[in-house]
Design an enzyme around this catalytic site. Structure first.
Site, PDB file in Angstrom:
ATOM      1  N   LYS A 112      73.909  17.881  74.221  1.00 27.79           N
ATOM      2  CA  LYS A 112      74.672  18.029  72.980  1.00 27.79           C
ATOM      3  C   LYS A 112      76.163  17.876  73.278  1.00 27.79           C
ATOM      4  O   LYS A 112      76.658  18.409  74.277  1.00 27.79           O
ATOM      5  CB  LYS A 112      74.368  19.397  72.346  1.00 27.79           C
ATOM      6  CG  LYS A 112      74.953  19.588  70.945  1.00 27.79           C
ATOM      7  CD  LYS A 112      74.442  20.877  70.303  1.00 27.79           C
ATOM      8  CE  LYS A 112      75.006  21.102  68.911  1.00 27.79           C
ATOM      9  NZ  LYS A 112      74.496  22.331  68.293  1.00 27.79           N
TER      10      LYS A 112
ATOM     11  N   SER B 290      72.597  21.980  63.619  1.00 26.41           N
ATOM     12  CA  SER B 290      73.574  20.993  64.038  1.00 26.41           C
ATOM     13  C   SER B 290      73.133  20.135  65.224  1.00 26.41           C
ATOM     14  O   SER B 290      73.673  19.053  65.420  1.00 26.41           O
ATOM     15  CB  SER B 290      74.905  21.665  64.392  1.00 26.41           C
ATOM     16  OG  SER B 290      74.735  22.540  65.485  1.00 26.41           O
TER      17      SER B 290
ATOM     18  N   SER C 296      70.629  26.171  64.834  1.00 23.97           N
ATOM     19  CA  SER C 296      70.917  24.780  65.188  1.00 23.97           C
ATOM     20  C   SER C 296      70.041  24.161  66.265  1.00 23.97           C
ATOM     21  O   SER C 296      70.118  22.950  66.470  1.00 23.97           O
ATOM     22  CB  SER C 296      72.373  24.631  65.605  1.00 23.97           C
ATOM     23  OG  SER C 296      73.151  24.442  64.465  1.00 23.97           O
TER      24      SER C 296
HETATM   25  N1  GLN Z   1      73.573  25.678  59.870  1.00 30.27           N
HETATM   26  C1  GLN Z   1      74.262  26.843  60.358  1.00 30.27           C
HETATM   27  C2  GLN Z   1      75.747  26.690  60.138  1.00 30.27           C
HETATM   28  O1  GLN Z   1      76.144  25.710  59.592  1.00 30.27           O
HETATM   29  C3  GLN Z   1      73.943  27.073  61.800  1.00 30.27           C
HETATM   30  C4  GLN Z   1      74.646  26.155  62.704  1.00 30.27           C
HETATM   31  C5  GLN Z   1      74.409  26.448  64.152  1.00 30.27           C
HETATM   32  O2  GLN Z   1      73.456  27.126  64.514  1.00 30.27           O
HETATM   33  N2  GLN Z   1      75.319  25.972  64.968  1.00 30.27           N
HETATM   34  O3  GLN Z   1      76.519  27.538  60.490  1.00 30.27           O
END
Ligand code: GLN
Length: 486
Positions: free
Chosen positions: A80, A155, A179
């Site tokens: 990532k 994400s 995410s």
């Molecule tokens: N979708 C969640 C957010 O936008 C979680 C994102 C994540 O786990 N980095 O904060």
């Protein structure tokens, strides 16, 4: 498609050992695959082909000398793009870091290098990991390999999509509110968020420091255990890293879950969850029962408040973490500033996308004098209630189960105009981060040709219980053998 492309790392490891394939051949094969599908999937921000070829050669030399190789040696991996890689662009999919070359490696990267894995490239994400679809990437949107009109989740959408599309054998993602698990669910792969403190966050570009954790995205549960063995462990460079002994996670993969006590979170099986998802989860629960587990329903009343609390705590921490992108110490600088203040303003205005700006504003607001007690402090108190709900449940149950996401992958563009509906994608994953416990998502069915994910949650530092449960389920079903037809 060449069948080597669909094998998990533990099977490829055997083939490497038996010299039925070399790491260089594997690497070549995966980069050919990238060339043929990446224009559709768009999982990678940066490809590291030269690096990969060099690495693979070194592994092949070792094998030819008859030296023993480790489980991930010579295996292509996606990383990532919020994990710092020395001398390799690390962008967080943000324009503000578009040209950032870290002078150091994240601890997990050091571990991956030491383990001899072959880096395919850096994977796309929602900018600074804020989002659930990769549509917030500052560069481009990744597509779901199962249906290119749908999102891969986020994400860590690039990390999930590259595994599902066989552009890498496995990958690393990060999970602040879901995410790793939600994209794993959307892309039909396995994703594990470890206990907070289990894996070092050193060199993970910070979003919400009290919630962020790095973890594996893989083709099966065995690979998740193998990758955990490599990345878990105490790191003095991360003050929140836990000095707790790391077991051999593969030992948990016994397939035996007789008498295991499983709680089904009833609050996540009702309103707001798609029927197809509920049906698949119910069928999975029945399967677990057939395997000898004892199933009961459990209610977690505090879950109702988890999402609003997360959207106070995470932006609060983000607003503070993102203050460092001031165009002086880090990041994009506006080309023609008039004075110091306009340099700050314009650089940040140009560098950050709309969702990141939204979070910085919310975070700054909830931390400001006069509002801190009403919002941030209150949210922290509710966070304690969520922890207590989990503690109560885990006094009775070994693991808890729920859907990973309320729906299967949604259409690209469907939720971009409505942040709240996007936020609701994480209704089942966020409580886990708030309590710091580990959880895994694994494939448990399909609806309209799109994968559904089963979430299994465990006690703090008991990744073994969730791996054990997931493995038993995986062995008894065929869901993870399905591959998208790209
Ligand atoms: N979708 C969640 C957010 O936008 C979680 C994102 C994540 O786990 N980095 O904060």
């Amino acid at each position: 498609m060449n069948e080597l492309l669909i094998k998990p790392s533990h099977e490829l490891h055997e083939l490497l050992n038996k010299k039925e394939v070399s790491s260089s051949e594997l690497t070549k094969l995966f980069f050919e695959r990238v060339e043929s599908v990446e224009n559709k999937v768009k999982a990678f921000v940066t490809l590291t082909k030269e690096e990969a070829i060099k690495k693979a050669k070194a592994v092949d030399e070792k094998i030819s000398k008859g030296e023993k190789i480790g489980p991930l040696e010579g295996i292509p991996i996606g990383l990532k793009d919020n994990l710092c890689t020395r001398g390799i662009k690390t962008t967080c999919s943000s324009k503000i870091l578009a040209n950032y070359l870290p002078p150091y490696n994240a601890t997990v990267i050091e571990k991956i290098i030491a383990a001899g894995a072959v880096p395919v490239g850096k994977t796309n994400l929602d900018e600074f990991a804020m989002g659930s679809s990769t549509e917030n990437s500052g560069f481009f949107t990744t597509k779901n390999p199962w249906n290119l009109e749908t999102v891969p989740g986020g994400s860590s959408g690039g990390s999930a999509a590259c595994v599902a599309a066989s552009e890498a054998v496995l990958s690393l993602g990060s999970d602040t509110g879901g995410s790793i698990r939600q994209p794993a669910s959307f892309c039909g792969v396995v994703g594990l968020k470890p206990t907070y403190g289990r894996v070092s966050r050193f060199g993970l570009i910070a979003f919400a420091s009290s919630l962020d954790q790095i973890g594996p995205l893989t083709k099966d549960v065995t690979d998740a255990a193998i990758l955990m063995n490599i990345i878990a462990g105490y790191d003095p460079k991360d003050s929140t890293s836990a000095n707790v002994a790391v077991p051999d996670y593969t030992k948990a993969l016994t397939g035996d879950i007789k008498s295991l006590k499983i709680g089904v979170v009833s609050d996540l099986m009702g309103k707001g969850i798609d029927n197809a998802v509920k049906d698949a989860i119910k069928a999975a629960i029945k399967k677990l029962e057939e395997l000898g587990a004892v199933i009961e329903e459990v209610s977690m009343p505090s879950f109702e408040y988890a999402l609003p609390c997360y959207y106070i705590i995470a932006p609060a921490e983000a607003s503070s973490n993102l203050a460092r992108y001031d165009a002086v110490k880090f990041g994009h600088r506006t080309p023609d500033p008039q004075d110091l203040l306009s340099m700050y303003y314009n650089s940040r205005r140009e560098g950050f996308g709309p969702e990141v700006k939204r979070r910085i504003m919310i975070g700054t607001y909830v931390l400001s004098a006069g509002y801190y007690d009403a919002y941030y402090l209150k949210a922290m108190q509710v966070r304690t209630l969520i922890k207590q709900d989990f503690e109560k449940a885990f006094a009775k149950y070994d693991v808890l189960v729920s859907p990973t996401s309320p729906s299967v992958a949604f259409k690209a563009g469907e939720k971009t105009g409505d942040p709240l509906s996007m936020y609701l994608s994480d209704i089942a994953t966020i409580p886990v981060n708030m309590a710091g416990i580990p959880a895994i998502s694994l494939p448990c069915g399909f609806s309209n040709g799109l994968p559904i994910g089963l979430q299994i949650m465990g006690k703090v530092f008991d990744e073994e219980a969730i791996l054990k449960t997931a493995y038993a389920y995986e062995q008894a079903t065929e869901w993870n053998k399905q591959r998208p037809n790209l």
